[in-house]
Enzyme design. Structure first.
Site, PDB file in Angstrom:
ATOM      1  N   LYS A  13       0.379  -1.270  -0.228  1.00  0.00           N
ATOM      2  CA  LYS A  13      -0.185   0.138  -0.458  1.00  0.00           C
ATOM      3  C   LYS A  13       0.914   1.321   0.362  1.00  0.00           C
ATOM      4  O   LYS A  13       0.954   2.513  -0.931  1.00  0.00           O
ATOM      5  CB  LYS A  13      -1.018  -0.010   1.323  1.00  0.00           C
ATOM      6  CG  LYS A  13      -1.563  -1.306   1.486  1.00  0.00           C
ATOM      7  CD  LYS A  13      -2.969  -1.164   2.894  1.00  0.00           C
ATOM      8  CE  LYS A  13      -1.912  -1.336   3.718  1.00  0.00           C
ATOM      9  NZ  LYS A  13      -1.332  -2.607   4.345  1.00  0.00           N
ATOM     10  N   ARG A  88      -9.781   1.269   8.224  1.00  0.00           N
ATOM     11  CA  ARG A  88      -9.156  -0.728   8.739  1.00  0.00           C
ATOM     12  C   ARG A  88     -10.311  -0.847   9.551  1.00  0.00           C
ATOM     13  O   ARG A  88     -10.889  -2.231   9.169  1.00  0.00           O
ATOM     14  CB  ARG A  88      -8.427  -0.731   9.459  1.00  0.00           C
ATOM     15  CG  ARG A  88      -7.390  -1.437   9.038  1.00  0.00           C
ATOM     16  CD  ARG A  88      -5.796  -0.558  10.024  1.00  0.00           C
ATOM     17  NE  ARG A  88      -4.870  -1.072   9.953  1.00  0.00           N
ATOM     18  CZ  ARG A  88      -3.640  -1.047   8.931  1.00  0.00           C
ATOM     19  NH1 ARG A  88      -3.443   0.320   8.728  1.00  0.00           N
ATOM     20  NH2 ARG A  88      -1.693  -1.905   9.186  1.00  0.00           N
ATOM     21  N   ARG A 126      11.754  -5.343   5.190  1.00  0.00           N
ATOM     22  CA  ARG A 126      11.412  -4.805   4.192  1.00  0.00           C
ATOM     23  C   ARG A 126      12.323  -3.250   5.907  1.00  0.00           C
ATOM     24  O   ARG A 126      12.261  -4.036   6.785  1.00  0.00           O
ATOM     25  CB  ARG A 126       9.870  -3.888   4.816  1.00  0.00           C
ATOM     26  CG  ARG A 126       9.075  -2.327   5.444  1.00  0.00           C
ATOM     27  CD  ARG A 126       8.287  -2.422   5.313  1.00  0.00           C
ATOM     28  NE  ARG A 126       6.670  -2.487   6.675  1.00  0.00           N
ATOM     29  CZ  ARG A 126       6.127  -2.482   6.232  1.00  0.00           C
ATOM     30  NH1 ARG A 126       4.718  -1.664   5.311  1.00  0.00           N
ATOM     31  NH2 ARG A 126       5.108  -3.203   7.352  1.00  0.00           N
ATOM     32  N   ARG A 159      10.983  -1.930  11.761  1.00  0.00           N
ATOM     33  CA  ARG A 159       9.822  -1.584  12.096  1.00  0.00           C
ATOM     34  C   ARG A 159      10.185  -2.565  13.688  1.00  0.00           C
ATOM     35  O   ARG A 159       9.940  -3.883  13.075  1.00  0.00           O
ATOM     36  CB  ARG A 159       8.912  -1.103  11.665  1.00  0.00           C
ATOM     37  CG  ARG A 159       7.946   0.041  11.098  1.00  0.00           C
ATOM     38  CD  ARG A 159       7.108  -0.025  10.062  1.00  0.00           C
ATOM     39  NE  ARG A 159       6.358  -0.085  11.000  1.00  0.00           N
ATOM     40  CZ  ARG A 159       4.513  -0.745   9.646  1.00  0.00           C
ATOM     41  NH1 ARG A 159       4.745   0.192   8.500  1.00  0.00           N
ATOM     42  NH2 ARG A 159       4.001  -0.856  10.466  1.00  0.00           N
ATOM     43  N   ARG A 170      -0.818  -8.916  13.449  1.00  0.00           N
ATOM     44  CA  ARG A 170      -1.793  -8.172  12.697  1.00  0.00           C
ATOM     45  C   ARG A 170      -2.438  -9.195  11.643  1.00  0.00           C
ATOM     46  O   ARG A 170      -3.408  -8.287  10.802  1.00  0.00           O
ATOM     47  CB  ARG A 170      -0.679  -7.015  11.922  1.00  0.00           C
ATOM     48  CG  ARG A 170       0.384  -5.968  13.147  1.00  0.00           C
ATOM     49  CD  ARG A 170       1.225  -6.021  12.674  1.00  0.00           C
ATOM     50  NE  ARG A 170       1.652  -4.818  11.195  1.00  0.00           N
ATOM     51  CZ  ARG A 170       2.332  -4.532  10.752  1.00  0.00           C
ATOM     52  NH1 ARG A 170       4.627  -5.335  10.896  1.00  0.00           N
ATOM     53  NH2 ARG A 170       2.717  -4.308   9.770  1.00  0.00           N
TER      54      ARG A 170
HETATM   55  P1  ADP Z   1       1.063  -1.037   7.422  1.00  0.00           P
HETATM   56  O1  ADP Z   1       1.019  -0.757   6.288  1.00  0.00           O
HETATM   57  O2  ADP Z   1       2.112  -2.728   7.411  1.00  0.00           O
HETATM   58  O3  ADP Z   1      -0.296  -2.480   7.216  1.00  0.00           O
HETATM   59  P2  ADP Z   1       0.463   0.715   8.817  1.00  0.00           P
HETATM   60  O4  ADP Z   1       1.684   1.456   9.160  1.00  0.00           O
HETATM   61  O5  ADP Z   1      -0.534   0.763   8.429  1.00  0.00           O
HETATM   62  O6  ADP Z   1       1.144  -0.810   8.685  1.00  0.00           O
HETATM   63  O7  ADP Z   1       0.133   0.294  11.039  1.00  0.00           O
HETATM   64  C1  ADP Z   1       1.046  -0.021  11.992  1.00  0.00           C
HETATM   65  C2  ADP Z   1       0.378  -0.123  13.156  1.00  0.00           C
HETATM   66  O8  ADP Z   1      -0.884   1.220  13.418  1.00  0.00           O
HETATM   67  C3  ADP Z   1      -1.373  -1.546  13.572  1.00  0.00           C
HETATM   68  O9  ADP Z   1      -1.034  -2.513  13.470  1.00  0.00           O
HETATM   69  C4  ADP Z   1      -2.184  -1.071  14.102  1.00  0.00           C
HETATM   70  O10 ADP Z   1      -1.534  -0.903  15.312  1.00  0.00           O
HETATM   71  C5  ADP Z   1      -2.077   0.638  13.762  1.00  0.00           C
HETATM   72  N1  ADP Z   1      -2.584   1.569  13.194  1.00  0.00           N
HETATM   73  C6  ADP Z   1      -2.963   2.405  11.279  1.00  0.00           C
HETATM   74  N2  ADP Z   1      -3.445   2.313  10.988  1.00  0.00           N
HETATM   75  C7  ADP Z   1      -4.764   2.131  11.952  1.00  0.00           C
HETATM   76  C8  ADP Z   1      -6.530   2.512  11.599  1.00  0.00           C
HETATM   77  N3  ADP Z   1      -6.569   2.637  10.869  1.00  0.00           N
HETATM   78  N4  ADP Z   1      -6.783   1.823  12.597  1.00  0.00           N
HETATM   79  C9  ADP Z   1      -6.293   1.221  13.875  1.00  0.00           C
HETATM   80  N5  ADP Z   1      -4.731   0.860  13.867  1.00  0.00           N
HETATM   81  C10 ADP Z   1      -4.461   1.628  12.945  1.00  0.00           C
HETATM   82  P1  ADP Z   2       2.410  -1.575   3.291  1.00  0.00           P
HETATM   83  O1  ADP Z   2       2.165  -0.424   2.665  1.00  0.00           O
HETATM   84  O2  ADP Z   2       1.243  -2.635   2.294  1.00  0.00           O
HETATM   85  O3  ADP Z   2       2.565  -2.417   4.845  1.00  0.00           O
HETATM   86  P2  ADP Z   2       4.755  -1.356   1.409  1.00  0.00           P
HETATM   87  O4  ADP Z   2       4.576  -0.822   0.795  1.00  0.00           O
HETATM   88  O5  ADP Z   2       5.612  -1.289   2.841  1.00  0.00           O
HETATM   89  O6  ADP Z   2       3.511  -2.310   2.542  1.00  0.00           O
HETATM   90  O7  ADP Z   2       5.894  -2.632   1.501  1.00  0.00           O
HETATM   91  C1  ADP Z   2       6.301  -4.101   2.660  1.00  0.00           C
HETATM   92  C2  ADP Z   2       7.431  -3.757   1.946  1.00  0.00           C
HETATM   93  O8  ADP Z   2       7.407  -4.930   0.290  1.00  0.00           O
HETATM   94  C3  ADP Z   2       8.956  -3.097   1.250  1.00  0.00           C
HETATM   95  O9  ADP Z   2       9.810  -3.600   1.373  1.00  0.00           O
HETATM   96  C4  ADP Z   2       8.726  -3.050  -0.212  1.00  0.00           C
HETATM   97  O10 ADP Z   2       9.218  -2.252  -0.507  1.00  0.00           O
HETATM   98  C5  ADP Z   2       8.435  -4.232  -0.572  1.00  0.00           C
HETATM   99  N1  ADP Z   2       7.284  -4.272  -1.871  1.00  0.00           N
HETATM  100  C6  ADP Z   2       6.625  -3.448  -2.319  1.00  0.00           C
HETATM  101  N2  ADP Z   2       5.262  -3.854  -3.538  1.00  0.00           N
HETATM  102  C7  ADP Z   2       6.133  -4.880  -3.407  1.00  0.00           C
HETATM  103  C8  ADP Z   2       6.648  -5.421  -4.534  1.00  0.00           C
HETATM  104  N3  ADP Z   2       5.385  -5.860  -5.408  1.00  0.00           N
HETATM  105  N4  ADP Z   2       6.509  -6.467  -5.100  1.00  0.00           N
HETATM  106  C9  ADP Z   2       8.107  -6.836  -4.289  1.00  0.00           C
HETATM  107  N5  ADP Z   2       7.662  -6.129  -2.650  1.00  0.00           N
HETATM  108  C10 ADP Z   2       6.999  -5.268  -3.108  1.00  0.00           C
END
Ligand code: ADP
Ligand code: ADP
Ligand code: ZN
Length: 222
Positions: A13, A88, A126, A159, A170
């Site tokens: 994302k 979410r 990541r 992270r 998660r």
């Molecule tokens: P990822 O991109 O790996 O899904 P995020 O950075 O979006 O992780 O979220 C990290 C953490 O922040 C989540 O596991 C949750 O604890 C919190 N969080 C993020 N967005 C939300 C949301 N919209 N509602 C509730 N908790 C959230």
């Molecule tokens: P999210 O915001 O959904 O948690 P991220 O954009 O942070 O996901 O991506 C998670 C990890 O996967 C990062 O290390 C990123 O560089 C890698 N990644 C993202 N898109 C791709 C893809 N299309 N193929 C392989 N690795 C990817």
């Protein structure tokens, strides 16, 4: 244009939202980034939120809603945005509808479809730049200079909540709380399911194809 990116943790994302920010001038608004900034600044919200984030649970709706409401009111969000990681829960989705009002709904909700095994690989490699937020992957997209950002030479970090146990938690939370939003947005006719496997640019093209006409509109206005 107003987009929402849905998908499990590690689906890509943030990577896609940054591509859209660069290419279409849409502001990336990531609830996780807003929360991590609050944790870093040790605000009361951040201190409260950290307890939930550390164990991979969702932060309570009212805390997240307050941050998002403030962010959406800022001027740079008026030209369009990509919401990354929000909503979410069903309550967050309904609150978002209310916030935007009848005049400015979401144009499209993109669900990135990536299987759990791939998501775990993506998250375990990541790394994020502490300075500019750029994302890397130690295998799929490694930095040129170990542990330093290609763009700004900032330090790359992993992270705390990307540890494997927390990631499994998660994923469970995603399945229980967030995945039902796909059906919710599908019933509103707003959802596009996009295959998230492939290079980031390939995934981006699929998203662009799904939002085609709206995307053309943005380009002419920008
Ligand atoms: P990822 O991109 O790996 O899904 P995020 O950075 O979006 O992780 O979220 C990290 C953490 O922040 C989540 O596991 C949750 O604890 C919190 N969080 C993020 N967005 C939300 C949301 N919209 N509602 C509730 N908790 C959230
Ligand atoms: P999210 O915001 O959904 O948690 P991220 O954009 O942070 O996901 O991506 C998670 C990890 O996967 C990062 O290390 C990123 O560089 C890698 N990644 C993202 N898109 C791709 C893809 N299309 N193929 C392989 N690795 C990817
Ligand atoms: Zn950087």
């Amino acid at each position: 244009m107003r987009l929402v990116l849905l998908g499990p943790p590690g689906a890509g994302k943030g990577t896609q939202a940054r591509l859209f920010q660069d290419k279409l001038g849409l502001q990336q608004i990531a609830s996780g980034d807003l929360l991590r900034a609050a944790v870093r600044d040790r605000t009361p919200t951040g201190i409260d939120a950290k307890r939930y984030m550390d164990r991979g649970a969702l932060v309570p709706d009212e805390v997240v809603l307050k941050l998002i409401t403030e962010r959406l009111a800022q001027t740079d969000a008026q030209q369009g945005f990509v919401l990354d990681g929000f909503p979410r829960t069903r309550a967050q989705a309904e609150a978002l509808n209310q916030m935007l009002g009848s005049g400015g709904a979401i144009d499209r909700v993109i669900a990135l479809m990536v299987p759990d095994a791939e998501v775990i690989k993506r998250i375990s490699g990541r790394r994020t730049c502490r300075n500019c937020g750029a994302m890397y992957h130690m295998v799929f997209d490694p930095p040129r200079n170990l542990n330093h950002c290609n763009e700004c030479n900032g330090e790359l970090y992993q992270r705390d909540d990307d540890a494997e146990d927390t990631v499994r938690m998660r994923l469970q939370v995603y399945a229980a709380e967030t995945r039902p939003l796909l059906e919710y947005y599908e019933s509103l006719g707003a959802l596009s399911r996009i295959d998230g496997i492939g290079r980031p640019e390939e995934v981006e093209s699929r998203i662009l194809a799904a939002i085609g006409p709206i995307n053309a509109g943005v380009k002419t206005c920008a």
